[in-house]
Design a protein around this motif. Sequence first.
Motif, short mmCIF file in Angstrom:
data_model
loop_
_atom_site.label_atom_id
_atom_site.label_comp_id
_atom_site.label_asym_id
_atom_site.label_seq_id
_atom_site.Cartn_x
_atom_site.Cartn_y
_atom_site.Cartn_z
N MET A 1 -17.91 -22.30 11.92
CA MET A 1 -17.89 -21.10 12.72
C MET A 1 -17.23 -19.98 11.91
N SER A 2 -17.83 -18.79 11.91
CA SER A 2 -17.26 -17.62 11.25
C SER A 2 -16.30 -16.91 12.20
N THR A 3 -15.18 -16.46 11.64
CA THR A 3 -14.20 -15.70 12.39
C THR A 3 -13.85 -14.44 11.60
N ILE A 4 -13.23 -13.49 12.28
CA ILE A 4 -12.86 -12.24 11.62
C ILE A 4 -11.47 -11.80 12.06
N SER A 5 -10.76 -11.20 11.13
CA SER A 5 -9.46 -10.59 11.44
C SER A 5 -9.32 -9.34 10.58
N THR A 6 -8.35 -8.51 10.95
CA THR A 6 -8.07 -7.31 10.17
C THR A 6 -6.57 -7.06 10.18
N HIS A 7 -6.13 -6.29 9.21
CA HIS A 7 -4.72 -5.96 9.05
C HIS A 7 -4.69 -4.51 8.59
N VAL A 8 -4.02 -3.62 9.33
CA VAL A 8 -3.97 -2.21 8.96
C VAL A 8 -2.56 -1.88 8.49
N LEU A 9 -2.49 -1.33 7.28
CA LEU A 9 -1.20 -0.95 6.70
C LEU A 9 -1.19 0.55 6.46
N ASP A 10 -0.10 1.19 6.85
CA ASP A 10 0.09 2.62 6.62
C ASP A 10 0.84 2.75 5.30
N THR A 11 0.10 3.01 4.22
CA THR A 11 0.73 3.08 2.90
C THR A 11 1.53 4.37 2.74
N GLY A 12 1.23 5.40 3.52
CA GLY A 12 2.00 6.63 3.47
C GLY A 12 3.41 6.45 4.00
N LEU A 13 3.53 5.66 5.06
CA LEU A 13 4.84 5.39 5.65
C LEU A 13 5.44 4.07 5.16
N GLY A 14 4.63 3.27 4.48
CA GLY A 14 5.13 2.00 3.95
C GLY A 14 5.41 0.97 5.02
N ARG A 15 4.54 0.88 6.02
CA ARG A 15 4.75 -0.09 7.10
C ARG A 15 3.41 -0.46 7.74
N PRO A 16 3.41 -1.53 8.53
CA PRO A 16 2.18 -1.88 9.27
C PRO A 16 1.83 -0.78 10.26
N ALA A 17 0.55 -0.60 10.48
CA ALA A 17 0.07 0.39 11.44
C ALA A 17 -0.18 -0.30 12.78
N SER A 18 0.79 -0.24 13.66
CA SER A 18 0.64 -0.88 14.97
C SER A 18 0.02 0.10 15.95
#
Length: 106
Positions: A1-18
Motif C-alpha cells: 500500500m502506498s502512503t504519503i506524508s509531508t513536512h513543512v519547514l520555515d527556513t526563514g524563521l528556522g523552525r517547523p511551520a505549524s
Amino acid sequence: MSTISTHVLDTGLGRPASGVPVRLSREGLEIGAGTTNEDGRATDLTSGELQPGTYQLWFDVAAYAASSGQDIFFPEVTVTFTITGEQHYHVPLLLSPFAFSTYRGS
C-alpha cells in the motif's frame, strides 16, 4: 500500500511551520486534507490506499503567513508528483519569504 506524508519547514524563521493547511488531490478531486502539527508534519492526509497516478499536494502558505505574522511572496504552493508503486512517499516543503523548495524524502 502506498502512503504519503509531508513536512513543512520555515527556513526563514528556522523552525517547523505549524498550522499550514494541506490538501491532497488526484485528477482534480480532493482525496484528503489536514493541517501541519507543531512539528510541521502532516501524516494522515488520507485513510485510503493510494493507487499509482499523478497527485497534487496544495499548501495554503497565505494562511500560515498570516498566523505567523509574515509577508510571504508565494500565497500557495502546489507540488505535483507521481506515485508508481507500493511504498511510502514523503514530500517535504521548505519555505522562506521569497522562495520555496521541495524534494522526495524518505
